[in-house]
Design a protein around this motif. Structure first.
Motif, PDB file in Angstrom:
ATOM      1  N   ALA A  13      33.066  23.838   2.081  1.00 51.21           N
ATOM      2  CA  ALA A  13      33.967  24.945   1.765  1.00 51.21           C
ATOM      3  C   ALA A  13      34.961  25.165   2.893  1.00 51.21           C
ATOM      4  N   THR A  16      37.537  22.454   2.693  1.00 50.50           N
ATOM      5  CA  THR A  16      38.530  22.649   1.626  1.00 50.50           C
ATOM      6  C   THR A  16      39.547  23.698   2.041  1.00 50.50           C
ATOM      7  N   GLY A  17      39.045  24.794   2.594  1.00 55.31           N
ATOM      8  CA  GLY A  17      39.948  25.855   3.025  1.00 55.31           C
ATOM      9  C   GLY A  17      40.905  25.375   4.078  1.00 55.31           C
ATOM     10  N   THR A  20      43.527  23.127   2.631  1.00 53.71           N
ATOM     11  CA  THR A  20      44.540  23.857   1.864  1.00 53.71           C
ATOM     12  C   THR A  20      45.539  24.511   2.806  1.00 53.71           C
ATOM     13  N   VAL A  21      45.005  25.122   3.857  1.00 55.45           N
ATOM     14  CA  VAL A  21      45.902  25.775   4.805  1.00 55.45           C
ATOM     15  C   VAL A  21      46.753  24.743   5.529  1.00 55.45           C
ATOM     16  N   LYS A  23      47.857  21.949   4.471  1.00 52.33           N
ATOM     17  CA  LYS A  23      48.942  21.426   3.636  1.00 52.33           C
ATOM     18  C   LYS A  23      50.235  22.195   3.856  1.00 52.33           C
ATOM     19  N   ARG A  24      50.087  23.512   4.098  1.00 50.03           N
ATOM     20  CA  ARG A  24      51.289  24.344   4.225  1.00 50.03           C
ATOM     21  C   ARG A  24      52.046  24.081   5.522  1.00 50.03           C
ATOM     22  N   GLU A  27      55.175  22.252   5.017  1.00 49.92           N
ATOM     23  CA  GLU A  27      56.191  22.796   4.121  1.00 49.92           C
ATOM     24  C   GLU A  27      57.259  23.520   4.911  1.00 49.92           C
ATOM     25  N   GLU A  28      58.429  23.619   4.311  1.00 53.52           N
ATOM     26  CA  GLU A  28      59.513  24.320   4.973  1.00 53.52           C
ATOM     27  C   GLU A  28      59.206  25.809   4.994  1.00 53.52           C
ATOM     28  N   PRO A  30      59.670  29.671   4.732  1.00 58.41           N
ATOM     29  CA  PRO A  30      60.639  30.434   3.948  1.00 58.41           C
ATOM     30  C   PRO A  30      61.310  31.552   4.740  1.00 58.41           C
ATOM     31  N   THR A  31      61.024  31.649   6.033  1.00 60.02           N
ATOM     32  CA  THR A  31      61.543  32.777   6.812  1.00 60.02           C
ATOM     33  C   THR A  31      63.059  32.755   6.843  1.00 60.02           C
ATOM     34  N   GLU A  32      63.653  33.945   6.682  1.00 59.20           N
ATOM     35  CA  GLU A  32      65.117  33.956   6.562  1.00 59.20           C
ATOM     36  C   GLU A  32      65.813  34.476   7.815  1.00 59.20           C
ATOM     37  N   PHE A  33      65.083  34.829   8.882  1.00 57.71           N
ATOM     38  CA  PHE A  33      65.667  35.225  10.177  1.00 57.71           C
ATOM     39  C   PHE A  33      66.722  36.285  10.012  1.00 57.71           C
ATOM     40  N   TYR A  34      66.269  37.450   9.512  1.00 54.26           N
ATOM     41  CA  TYR A  34      67.228  38.440   9.042  1.00 54.26           C
ATOM     42  C   TYR A  34      68.321  38.882  10.030  1.00 54.26           C
TER      43      TYR A  34
END
Lengths: 189, 184, 169, 375
Positions: A13, A16-17, A20-21, A23-24, A27-28, A30-34
Motif C-alpha cells: 500500500a 502504491t501511494g 502515485t505521488v 507520478k505527479r 507533471e507540469e 499548475p501554479t500561476e505565480f499570481y
C-alpha cells in the motif's frame, strides 16, 4: 492473517501511494505565480462593475432605473432629473455599493443599453472600506481602464489601442460557436 | 491607523534597522488561523491549492489560535457566531491581524438586512484589510495577504499603540434586535 | 374524520387538508399505508393562522403525499409525528424556532438555528426582514369556508347546463 | 435525546463532556457537537447548528422571483448551480414555461460538473480529516479545471447565478464542449490515482470499514438521502425517481452498497463520480452545438396563487424547495428542504458507541455543508 501478510500489505500500500505521488513529480506544475503573472480571466468573468461611456465621451446610460430594480442585494442607488434640453434623463447620482454587492450580474442582465457592464479587475482589496463605495466617476474610471467587458446585449466588447470600442471576435463571445460554425456549413452546402 | 509609514516619524539608525529586520521576519511568515465559515472558506482553501499556492509566501494554516498571526474571516458572521469569533481573536497572541474576506464579512453583504446577521465583522474585531467580492477569487485573497504584508513591514515597533478594539458589544450582548418581544 | 378533510390532487402529489385534531390520526393512517420517507415539515404563516405542511414519500412505489393543517395564532399547537418518522425531528424544531409552532409530544423541542434567549419567531409575517414589527400589521379573518372543509359535491347536470348556456349566449 | 449541558450527569462522574467546535479543524465549517466520553468511547452526542444562519427564507420573501436565484446559490456553496435548479423548476411548473431541449442539456452538464467539483472537495477534506494531505492538493487541482470551464461560460467560479426561468442566462463559450471532453479524459486518468490513494489505502480501510453503520430502515425513517442513503442499500435517486431536465435522455446507474458503513459512503461517492463522467460523456455528444439556450419567459414573473414542491438530486441528496405563491411578483414563502440538514440528523445515532477518532471519519463521510444546513 499472518504477520508476514500484514507486513506485505502495508509495504504494498505504501508503495502504491508513493508511486502515485511520484507520478505527479514529472507533471507540469499548475501554479500561476499570481503577483508576478496576472491571470488571464475570461471576458465574461464577473469581478467588478463599470459604467461604459460612448466613444465620443457621452453617457451611454439612459437612467431608466432597471438595474436598481433588478438588484437582489439592493446596492444600487440612482437619482435623476429630466433633461432640460431634449428628452430623457440625466444622472444626479449613480452609486454602487461594491462592498455589499454579490456580483451576480443581475444589473447587467437588466440594462437595456449595455451601459453597466462586468469587468475583470479583481484587485480591489483595500485598507479602507470607503474606497469601495463607488460613485459615477469611479465607475467611469473603471470602464476607462478596462480592456474588455461583457454585457448580454452587445456581448464581449474590447477597447482597441486607439480608443475605439469594438465587438470582440466570436472566439471570445459566449455563443460564438454559432458564428464560427456558420461559414463551414455554408461551404458544405 | 496612525501606524502606517509616514515621512514624519523620527528615524533611528540602530533601532530603526532592528525594527525593519523584525518586521521583515514577521511579514514573511504570516500564519493564518484555520477558521472557515461559509462560501469564502472554500475559496480560502483554494488559495492554498497548487494553482495559486500561497505557501510560496511562507503562509501556512495553523489549527490553534495561539500559534496564528492572521485571522481570515471568510464568511457571514451571525450573532450566534460573533461571541465565538471574538473569543478566538482574544486567544490569538499579539501581534495579530484580521482580514475580512467577502461582502458578508465586510458589511453583511447581501444578507445585511437580515435579523441575525452582524453588519460587518469590524463591529467585533479590528480589521486590517478588506476584500470585496462574493466570494472573492483566490488571487484576490492573495493580493490582500500581500497588502497586509506591506502593512506589517511598514509598522514601527517602538511607537506601538494599543490597537483600537471595537467596544460595540451590543451585537454580542443582545441576541435579537428586539429580543425582548413577548413570545407568541 | 372524513368530514373534516379535503383531498385534492396537485401536480403529482395527493394533498390532504385536515383539522388539527385529525392531523395525528391521518398521519398514523399514512404511516400504516407505508409512507416511510419524510421529506420535510414546513411552517407557513398564512396571514390568518399558521399552516403545517408535512411531505412524505413512499419508497416502494414513489407515491408522494402532502398533509396540511391550519392552526390559529393564539394556540399554535400541533401533535408531533416524531415517533412515526424520526426524520422530522429537526424540521419540527425548525418550525418552532422560526414560527413558534408548538409540537406536542416532541422529545426535545427547543430552538435550533437561533439562540435559546431569542424571544421572536422571525418568519412570522408580523416582523419585517430585520426582525422589527411591521407597523399596522393585522391578522386576517379565518377563511370562509374553512380550509379543511371538503368542497360541496358538484351537481353535474345543472353545472353542465349552466356552462352550455354561458357558451351559447 | 435531551438537551445536553456541559455538566456531567449526577452519578456518572466518569463521563467527560467535550465540546467539539464550532471552531475545530475537522468539523467542516461551523458545526458544534457536545460529546459525552467514557475513555475513548462516545456515550452521548448532541449536535448544535445555526452558527451560519443567514435568514435565507426571510430575505427571499422580500425579493422578487428572479432575485431569489442568486440567494439560493449561497446555500450549498460547494455545488454552485445545483441549488438554483429546484427553485427554477418549481416556478417553471407554476407558470408553464417551456424549456428548450438544448437548454435542458446545458443545465444538466453544469449540474454534473458541479457534482464532480463537490465530490472532489469532499474527497480532499475527508482525507485531510483522516490525516492525508496530498489528496487535498490533487483534488483541488482538478477542481480548478472544472471551475475554469464554468467561469468561461457562466462568469463566476463558485456561485454563478447561471440558470434562469426557461433555460440558462447566456450561451456557452465556444470552447465549452471541447474543454469538457478534455477534462473528462483527464479525470478518468485521475480517478485511477484517487482509487489508489483513497479506496485502496489500508489506513482508510482501518478507519472506515465497520465504522458508523447505518441500517436501511433507520436511514429511510430519518429522511436521509443522497450517497448516505444509497450506501445503506436504498436505490433512491431523484434523478431516476422523478426525472428532471435531460436525465431521461442519458443512461446511468445508481450505485448502492449494502454495508451502510463509512467505507460504503466513500465508495458510493466514488461510483457517483464515475457515473457523472459517464453522463457528461453522453451529453457532450448529445447536446446540439448551437441553438436556443433560453425559452420564452414572461417579462414579469408572477406565478398564479398556489404552491409547488420540486426536488433535485444534488451532491448531498434530495434538495427540495416548496414555493408558495400568492399571485404577486414576490414569493409568499420559500421553504428549502436541505439534503445535508436531513443527513446531519443521524449524527447522534452514528456517534453513540463509536470511538472519538471515528467521529471525525463519520462526519467526513456525511459531507455536511453549513450554508445549506443553517440557511
Amino acid at each position: 492473517m499472518s504477520l508476514l501478510q500484514e507486513v506485505w500489505q502495508a509495504v504494498k500500500a505504501i508503495g502504491t501511494g508513493m508511486a502515485t505521488v511520484h507520478k505527479r513529480v514529472y507533471e507540469e506544475a499548475p501554479t500561476e505565480f499570481y503577483p508576478y503573472v496576472k491571470p488571464d480571466l475570461p471576458p465574461v468573468s464577473v469581478q467588478s462593475l463599470a459604467l461604459v461611456e460612448n466613444e465620443d465621451g457621452s453617457e451611454r446610460c439612459i437612467v431608466c432605473l432597471q438595474c436598481e430594480r433588478a438588484c437582489p442585494a439592493q446596492v444600487i442607488t440612482i437619482e435623476r432629473h429630466r433633461n432640460p434640453e431634449g428628452k430623457g434623463f440625466l444622472i444626479d447620482r449613480f452609486d454602487i455599493d461594491l462592498v455589499n454587492c454579490m456580483y451576480c450580474a443581475a444589473c447587467v442582465e437588466a440594462c437595456p443599453v449595455s451601459s453597466i457592464v462586468t469587468i475583470q479587475d479583481f484587485e480591489m482589496s483595500t485598507y479602507d472600506l470607503q474606497t469601495l463605495k463607488a460613485d459615477v466617476d469611479f465607475l467611469h474610471e473603471q470602464a476607462r481602464r478596462a480592456r474588455q467587458w461583457y454585457s448580454p446585449k452587445f456581448g464581449v466588447e474590447v477597447r482597441t489601442e486607439d480608443g475605439r470600442i469594438e465587438k470582440a471576435p466570436p472566439e471570445m463571445q459566449p455563443g460564438g460557436l454559432a458564428e464560427i460554425l456558420k461559414p463551414a456549413e455554408e461551404v458544405d452546402s | 491607523m496612525g501606524l502606517l509609514g509616514s515621512d514624519e516619524r523620527p528615524r533611528d539608525i540602530v533601532l530603526g534597522t532592528l525594527d525593519d529586520l523584525i518586521n521583515m521576519a514577521r511579514s514573511r511568515s504570516m500564519w493564518p488561523l484555520t477558521f472557515g465559515i461559509a462560501c469564502c472558506a472554500i475559496e480560502m482553501m483554494a488559495t492554498w491549492d497548487p494553482k495559486i499556492d500561497a505557501d510560496r509566501f511562507g503562509m501556512f494554516f495553523r489549527n490553534t489560535p495561539r500559534q496564528a498571526d492572521v485571522m481570515i474571516v471568510s464568511g457571514t458572521v451571525n450573532k450566534k457566531l460573533a461571541k465565538r469569533l471574538r473569543r478566538l481573536y482574544d486567544q490569538m497572541a499579539e501581534p495579530k491581524w484580521v482580514i475580512s474576506m467577502g461582502a458578508c464579512a465586510n458589511q453583511g453583504g447581501p444578507f445585511r438586512q437580515g435579523y441575525s446577521v452582524v453588519e460587518g465583522v469590524d463591529k467585533i474585531v479590528p480589521v486590517d484589510v478588506y476584500i470585496p467580492g462574493c466570494p472573492p477569487r483566490p488571487e484576490a485573497l492573495l493580493q490582500a495577504l500581500l497588502l497586509l504584508r506591506d502593512k506589517i513591514a511598514d509598522r514601527e515597533l517602538r511607537y506601538k499603540k494599543p490597537r483600537a478594539i471595537p467596544t460595540d458589544y451590543d451585537v454580542l450582548a443582545e441576541p435579537g434586535k428586539d429580543g425582548r418581544l413577548p413570545v407568541l | 374524520m372524513e368530514a373534516r378533510m379535503k383531498q385534492e390532487r396537485l401536480y403529482d402529489e395527493d394533498v390532504y387538508t385536515v383539522h388539527p385534531e385529525d392531523y395525528r390520526a391521518l398521519c398514523e393512517r399514512l404511516a400504516g399505508e407505508g409512507y416511510d420517507f419524510p421529506r420535510a415539515i414546513s411552517g407557513i404563516d398564512m396571514g390568518y393562522g399558521l399552516r403545517v405542511t408535512l411531505q412524505l414519500t413512499r419508497m416502494k412505489d414513489l407515491a408522494k403525499v402532502t398533509v396540511r393543517t391550519d392552526v390559529p395564532y393564539d394556540n399554535p399547537v400541533v401533535p408531533s409525528v416524531t415517533d412515526l418518522w424520526p426524520g422530522v425531528e429537526w424540521y419540527e424544531r425548525e418550525a418552532y424556532d422560526m414560527l413558534g409552532l408548538r409540537f406536542e409530544g416532541h422529545p426535545d423541542l427547543r430552538r435550533i438555528l437561533l439562540e435559546d434567549e431569542w424571544a421572536l419567531h422571525p418568519l412570522l409575517k408580523r416582523y419585517d426582514t430585520g426582525g422589527y414589527p411591521v407597523p399596522g400589521w393585522e391578522p386576517k379573518p379565518w377563511p370562509d369556508p374553512e380550509p379543511w372543509a371538503p368542497p360541496p359535491p358538484p351537481e353535474p347536470e345543472e353545472a353542465g347546463e349552466a356552462d352550455e348556456g354561458g357558451e351559447a349566449s | 435525546m435531551s438537551t445536553m449541558s456541559l455538566e456531567p450527569v449526577p452519578g456518572r462522574s466518569d463521563e467527560m463532556i467535550v465540546n467539539m467546535g464550532p471552531q475545530h479543524p475537522a468539523t467542516h465549517g461551523v458545526l458544534r457537537v457536545v460529546l459525552g466520553l467514557e475513555g475513548e468511547r462516545i456515550t452521548r452526542a448532541v449536535p448544535h447548528i445555526g452558527y451560519l444562519h443567514r435568514n435565507h427564507e426571510k430575505i427571499e420573501e422580500a425579493r422578487t422571483y428572479p432575485m431569489v436565484i442568486p440567494y439560493t446559490d449561497r446555500m450549498d456553496y460547494v455545488s454552485g448551480t445545483q441549488n438554483e435548479l429546484p427553485f427554477v423548476l418549481a416556478v417553471e411548473d407554476m407558470l408553464g414555461i417551456e424549456v428548450p431541449d438544448r437548454a435542458k442539456k446545458i443545465r444538466t452538464m453544469f449540474f454534473e460538473l458541479y457534482r464532480l467539483a463537490s465530490h472532489l472537495v469532499w474527497m480532499g477534506t475527508a482525507m485531510l480529516d483522516l490525516g492525508a494531505i496530498s489528496p487535498f492538493l490533487y483534488t483541488f487541482w482538478d477542481r480548478e479545471i472544472i471551475l475554469g470551464i464554468v467561469e468561461k461560460t457562466a462568469g463566476a467560479r463558485m456561485l454563478p447565478n447561471y440558470y434562469t426561468f426557461g433555460g440558462v442566462r447566456r450561451d456557452v463559450h465556444p470552447d465549452f464542449f471541447k474543454d469538457v471532453a478534455d477534462f473528462l479524459d483527464h479525470m478518468e486518468r485521475r480517478m485511477v490515482d484517487y482509487e489508489h490513494l483513497v479506496l485502496e489505502s489500508p489506513v482508510v480501510h482501518a478507519r472506515t470499514i465497520g465504522v458508523g453503520v447505518l441500517s436501511k430502515e433507520r436511514a429511510v425513517a430519518r429522511g436521509v438521502s443522497g450517497p448516505v442513503l444509497r450506501a445503506s442499500g436504498v436505490a433512491y435517486d431523484v434523478r431516476k425517481a422523478f426525472p428532471y431536465d435531460a436525465y431521461p435522455d442519458v443512461e446511468f446507474e445508481i450505485p448502492t452498497s449494502p454495508d451502510g458503513d463509512t467505507y460504503a459512503r466513500f465508495w458510493v461517492r466514488f461510483q457517483e463520480m464515475y457515473q457523472s463522467i459517464r453522463i457528461l460523456r453522453q451529453l457532450v455528444e448529445l447536446t446540439p452545438k448551437t441553438g436556443p439556450y433560453k425559452g420564452k419567459a414572461p417579462a414579469r414573473i408572477k406565478p398564479p396563487a398556489g404552491e409547488r414542491y420540486r426536488a433535485v438530486e444534488n451532491s448531498r441528496g434530495e434538495l427540495g424547495v416548496l414555493v408558495v405563491s400568492d399571485g404577486t411578483d414576490k414569493p409568499y414563502r420559500v421553504k428549502h428542504r436541505g439534503a445535508a440538514f436531513s443527513n446531519l440528523q443521524i449524527v447522534p445515532d452514528l456517534f453513540e458507541g463509536a470511538k472519538f477518532s471515528d467521529a471525525i471519519a463519520i462526519l467526513a463521510s456525511l459531507d455536511p455543508v453549513f450554508g445549506e444546513i443553517d440557511r
